[in-house]
Design a protein around this motif. Structure first.
Motif, PDB file in Angstrom:
ATOM      1  N   SER A 161       0.868  -1.171   0.000  1.00 48.96           N
ATOM      2  CA  SER A 161       0.000   0.000   0.000  1.00 48.96           C
ATOM      3  C   SER A 161       0.911   1.229   0.000  1.00 48.96           C
ATOM      4  N   VAL A 162       0.469   2.319  -0.612  1.00 48.23           N
ATOM      5  CA  VAL A 162       1.307   3.527  -0.591  1.00 48.23           C
ATOM      6  C   VAL A 162       0.522   4.667   0.049  1.00 48.23           C
ATOM      7  N   ALA A 163       1.153   5.371   0.950  1.00 44.87           N
ATOM      8  CA  ALA A 163       0.458   6.425   1.711  1.00 44.87           C
ATOM      9  C   ALA A 163       1.138   7.769   1.484  1.00 44.87           C
ATOM     10  N   MET A 164       0.670   8.459   0.445  1.00 45.32           N
ATOM     11  CA  MET A 164       1.179   9.803   0.161  1.00 45.32           C
ATOM     12  C   MET A 164       0.148  10.841   0.618  1.00 45.32           C
ATOM     13  N   THR A 165      -1.093  10.660   0.158  1.00 48.90           N
ATOM     14  CA  THR A 165      -2.119  11.698   0.314  1.00 48.90           C
ATOM     15  C   THR A 165      -2.466  11.964   1.779  1.00 48.90           C
ATOM     16  N   ASP A 176      -4.960  17.470   3.811  1.00 47.57           N
ATOM     17  CA  ASP A 176      -4.709  18.785   3.214  1.00 47.57           C
ATOM     18  C   ASP A 176      -3.695  18.773   2.082  1.00 47.57           C
ATOM     19  N   ALA A 177      -3.330  17.607   1.597  1.00 49.39           N
ATOM     20  CA  ALA A 177      -2.333  17.563   0.520  1.00 49.39           C
ATOM     21  C   ALA A 177      -2.544  16.330  -0.362  1.00 49.39           C
ATOM     22  N   GLY A 178      -3.021  16.579  -1.585  1.00 53.36           N
ATOM     23  CA  GLY A 178      -3.192  15.496  -2.547  1.00 53.36           C
ATOM     24  C   GLY A 178      -2.377  15.794  -3.792  1.00 53.36           C
ATOM     25  N   SER A 179      -2.909  16.674  -4.640  1.00 57.00           N
ATOM     26  CA  SER A 179      -2.171  17.042  -5.860  1.00 57.00           C
ATOM     27  C   SER A 179      -0.850  17.715  -5.500  1.00 57.00           C
ATOM     28  N   ASP A 180      -0.890  18.526  -4.455  1.00 59.61           N
ATOM     29  CA  ASP A 180       0.289  19.302  -4.081  1.00 59.61           C
ATOM     30  C   ASP A 180       1.059  18.604  -2.965  1.00 59.61           C
ATOM     31  N   THR A 228      -4.742   9.812   4.127  1.00 60.26           N
ATOM     32  CA  THR A 228      -6.128   9.466   3.800  1.00 60.26           C
ATOM     33  C   THR A 228      -6.242   8.914   2.393  1.00 60.26           C
ATOM     34  N   TYR A 229      -7.384   8.270   2.129  1.00 59.82           N
ATOM     35  CA  TYR A 229      -7.700   7.631   0.832  1.00 59.82           C
ATOM     36  C   TYR A 229      -6.643   6.587   0.468  1.00 59.82           C
ATOM     37  N   ILE A 230      -6.235   5.791   1.417  1.00 59.22           N
ATOM     38  CA  ILE A 230      -5.162   4.831   1.149  1.00 59.22           C
ATOM     39  C   ILE A 230      -5.746   3.487   0.683  1.00 59.22           C
ATOM     40  N   SER A 231      -5.432   3.136  -0.565  1.00 58.67           N
ATOM     41  CA  SER A 231      -5.931   1.884  -1.154  1.00 58.67           C
ATOM     42  C   SER A 231      -5.199   0.689  -0.545  1.00 58.67           C
ATOM     43  N   ASN A 232      -5.888  -0.457  -0.513  1.00 60.90           N
ATOM     44  CA  ASN A 232      -5.343  -1.679   0.117  1.00 60.90           C
ATOM     45  C   ASN A 232      -5.012  -1.405   1.583  1.00 60.90           C
ATOM     46  N   LYS A 246     -16.472   4.726   2.988  1.00 60.11           N
ATOM     47  CA  LYS A 246     -17.579   4.420   2.063  1.00 60.11           C
ATOM     48  C   LYS A 246     -17.423   5.270   0.818  1.00 60.11           C
ATOM     49  N   LYS A 247     -17.437   4.611  -0.342  1.00 57.97           N
ATOM     50  CA  LYS A 247     -17.141   5.328  -1.583  1.00 57.97           C
ATOM     51  C   LYS A 247     -18.275   5.209  -2.594  1.00 57.97           C
ATOM     52  N   MET A 248     -18.220   6.093  -3.603  1.00 58.17           N
ATOM     53  CA  MET A 248     -19.188   6.061  -4.704  1.00 58.17           C
ATOM     54  C   MET A 248     -19.078   4.752  -5.488  1.00 58.17           C
ATOM     55  N   ARG A 290     -15.460   6.785 -12.297  1.00 48.35           N
ATOM     56  CA  ARG A 290     -15.310   8.217 -12.025  1.00 48.35           C
ATOM     57  C   ARG A 290     -13.988   8.571 -11.345  1.00 48.35           C
ATOM     58  N   ILE A 291     -13.478   7.606 -10.571  1.00 47.71           N
ATOM     59  CA  ILE A 291     -12.239   7.881  -9.833  1.00 47.71           C
ATOM     60  C   ILE A 291     -11.036   8.054 -10.755  1.00 47.71           C
ATOM     61  N   THR A 292     -11.125   7.486 -11.966  1.00 46.82           N
ATOM     62  CA  THR A 292      -9.921   7.476 -12.809  1.00 46.82           C
ATOM     63  C   THR A 292      -9.495   8.885 -13.223  1.00 46.82           C
ATOM     64  N   ARG A 293     -10.435   9.827 -13.181  1.00 51.94           N
ATOM     65  CA  ARG A 293     -10.058  11.204 -13.514  1.00 51.94           C
ATOM     66  C   ARG A 293      -9.460  11.924 -12.304  1.00 51.94           C
ATOM     67  N   ILE A 294      -9.428  11.221 -11.160  1.00 53.21           N
ATOM     68  CA  ILE A 294      -8.960  11.861  -9.918  1.00 53.21           C
ATOM     69  C   ILE A 294      -7.678  11.232  -9.371  1.00 53.21           C
ATOM     70  N   PHE A 295      -7.661   9.876  -9.228  1.00 55.67           N
ATOM     71  CA  PHE A 295      -6.466   9.345  -8.529  1.00 55.67           C
ATOM     72  C   PHE A 295      -5.272   9.149  -9.464  1.00 55.67           C
ATOM     73  N   GLY A 342      -3.037  11.245  -9.824  1.00 54.00           N
ATOM     74  CA  GLY A 342      -2.898  12.541 -10.498  1.00 54.00           C
ATOM     75  C   GLY A 342      -4.196  12.859 -11.222  1.00 54.00           C
ATOM     76  N   THR A 343      -4.805  13.995 -10.901  1.00 57.45           N
ATOM     77  CA  THR A 343      -6.098  14.342 -11.517  1.00 57.45           C
ATOM     78  C   THR A 343      -5.909  14.700 -12.995  1.00 57.45           C
ATOM     79  N   SER A 344      -7.018  14.778 -13.716  1.00 61.79           N
ATOM     80  CA  SER A 344      -6.940  15.151 -15.144  1.00 61.79           C
ATOM     81  C   SER A 344      -6.338  16.545 -15.290  1.00 61.79           C
ATOM     82  N   GLU A 345      -6.616  17.420 -14.313  1.00 60.95           N
ATOM     83  CA  GLU A 345      -6.047  18.780 -14.397  1.00 60.95           C
ATOM     84  C   GLU A 345      -4.519  18.727 -14.247  1.00 60.95           C
ATOM     85  N   ILE A 346      -4.042  17.872 -13.355  1.00 62.71           N
ATOM     86  CA  ILE A 346      -2.585  17.754 -13.177  1.00 62.71           C
ATOM     87  C   ILE A 346      -1.959  17.152 -14.450  1.00 62.71           C
ATOM     88  N   MET A 347      -2.676  16.208 -15.091  1.00 64.34           N
ATOM     89  CA  MET A 347      -2.159  15.654 -16.363  1.00 64.34           C
ATOM     90  C   MET A 347      -2.031  16.778 -17.396  1.00 64.34           C
TER      91      MET A 347
END
Ligand SMILES: Cc1cc2nc3c(=O)[nH]c(=O)nc-3n(C[C@H](O)[C@H](O)[C@H](O)COP(=O)(O)OP(=O)(O)OC[C@H]3O[C@@H](n4cnc5c(N)ncnc54)[C@H](O)[C@@H]3O)c2cc1C
Length: 368
Positions: free
Chosen positions: A112-116, A119-123, A145-149, A189-191, A346-351, A353-358
């Protein structure tokens, strides 16, 4: 052969259990062990560590695509093998490789990787977690937060600040889930991606042995950036496989469904929508194959990977959306898998790196 074997594995060990895992909100650890037994985890790891020593990115591409093609969003060998394991494989000491990599190959140790952080996701320069050098160990504090696995995970690769004066002075650490001070929050709990265990992680005065620092102190930012091209490429492969899955669900449905006395597939609107999606999926596949071939030649193009992630995220969301529309009311019903693809996508445009960061990365390459 690898593709056929992995496809057969998914049909036997994953697809029949997807509903059960979705209800449970998590996949069982055993699926990683079974994948490990069959040689599907971390295939790029060298043989002396127990891996297959395969230096061909197509093997990792196949894993991500096939996971997408069977609509799986909880069991994530692509996250484990391609996104996380390389932090240790490419930058870790021999001690870290020998201690952890063999078990990641067998599936005994899930990554599992814990970066986010809240108060800090993209940045990432805004991370607040910090690890203070205490001589023979580091003392780690922070919230992720939002740590997968997050619940399945046996180790977390944690990014933390090691010099409060410099925003980019981050370091990466291997943190074991059962160490004192490591606390796993509730399964969020997620969408969508209902069978993926995504959590908050609380790190209170966690003592990290010095040898669990990955690579050099303060170099974590560079290591993270280094891995992002392959991370985005693997997301693009997963997106394209998932778009293929959504496409096939819709194709089967419109052939079966009758409207005004004829199969829905006879309508020109249906045919044109499906033709557009087919063309876009085939284009995406060709682009990904090209980037993978370049990666195999040693050309790790992060702009191309960002372009692929951006466009395939949109492609997947559009394929899911058109699929729901062509299903009519059935497309809104949970029992129809297309409704799940819609919320999963829907998540693929966010995790990763968001589409805006791309777009920022691509724009920089145009104007710098
Ligand atoms: C299901 C799920 C699983 C995840 N798994 C993991 C994981 O395993 N490990 C992990 O560390 N993280 C994980 N994440 C976190 C994910 O990577 C972040 O959510 C993502 O990077 C965005 O960060 P953020 O949520 O803080 O949003 P923000 O960074 O706050 O972004 C909010 C909005 O601002 C926009 N924005 C931000 N900066 C700019 C800019 N410079 N220019 C223009 N627009 C901008 C964004 O594009 C977005 O639209 C996961 C997230 C989810 C939802």
């Amino acid at each position: 052969m690898f593709q056929e074997a992995f496809r057969a594995f998914l049909q036997k060990e994953v697809v029949p259990f997807q509903d059960e895992w979705r209800e449970a909100g998590i996949v069982p650890r055993e699926v990683y062990l079974k994948a490990g037994e069959n040689g599907f985890l971390v295939p790029q790891a060298p043989e002396y560590l127990g891996g297959l020593g395969i230096n061909d990115f197509r093997f990792q591409q196949i894993v991500a695509e096939e996971i997408g093609r069977c609509g799986e969003t909880g069991f994530m060998p692509q996250l484990h093998s391609t996104i996380i394991a390389p932090y240790i494989l490419n930058h870790g000491s021999d001690y870290l490789k020998e201690k952890y990599i063999p078990k990641t190959i067998t599936g005994e140790c899930i990554l599992s990787v814990a970066m986010t952080e809240p108060d800090a996701g993209s940045d990432l320069a805004g991370l607040r977690s910090n690890a203070v050098d205490k001589g023979d160990h580091y003392l780690l504090n922070g919230n992720k937060t939002y740590i997968s696995n997050g619940i399945c995970g046996d180790i977390y690769i944690v990014a933390a600040r090691t010099n409060p004066e410099q925003p980019r002075a981050l370091s990466l650490f291997v943190v074991e889930s059962d160490w004192q001070g490591v606390r796993v929050g509730a399964n969020l709990k997620k969408m969508g991606m209902k069978s993926q265990d995504t959590i908050e992680l609380f790190l209170d005065n966690v003592k990290i042995p010095k040898e669990n620092l990955i690579g050099k102190e303060h170099q974590g930012f560079n290591y993270l950036m280094d891995g992002l091209a392959e991370e985005r490429l693997i997301c693009a492969a997963w997106n394209t496989g998932s778009a293929e899955y959504a496409f096939n669900l819709t194709k089967d449905f419109v052939i079966d469904r009758k409207v005004f006395g004829k199969p829905l597939s006879y309508m020109q609107n249906t045919q044109f929508k499906m033709a557009e999606l087919r063309a876009r999926i085939d284009m995406a596949q060709a682009f990904i194959d090209t980037i993978v071939a370049n990666t195999n030649r040693g050309d790790n193009d992060s702009v191309a990977a960002s372009e692929a992630k951006l466009l395939t995220s949109e492609l997947l969301c559009d394929t899911a959306d058109e699929g729901v529309q062509l299903h009519g009311g059935a497309g809104y019903m949970d029992e129809y898998p297309i409704s799940r693809v819609f919320t999963d996508a829907r998540i693929t445009r966010i995790f990763a790196g968001t589409s805006e960061i791309m777009k920022l990365i691509i724009a920089r390459s145009i104007f710098e």
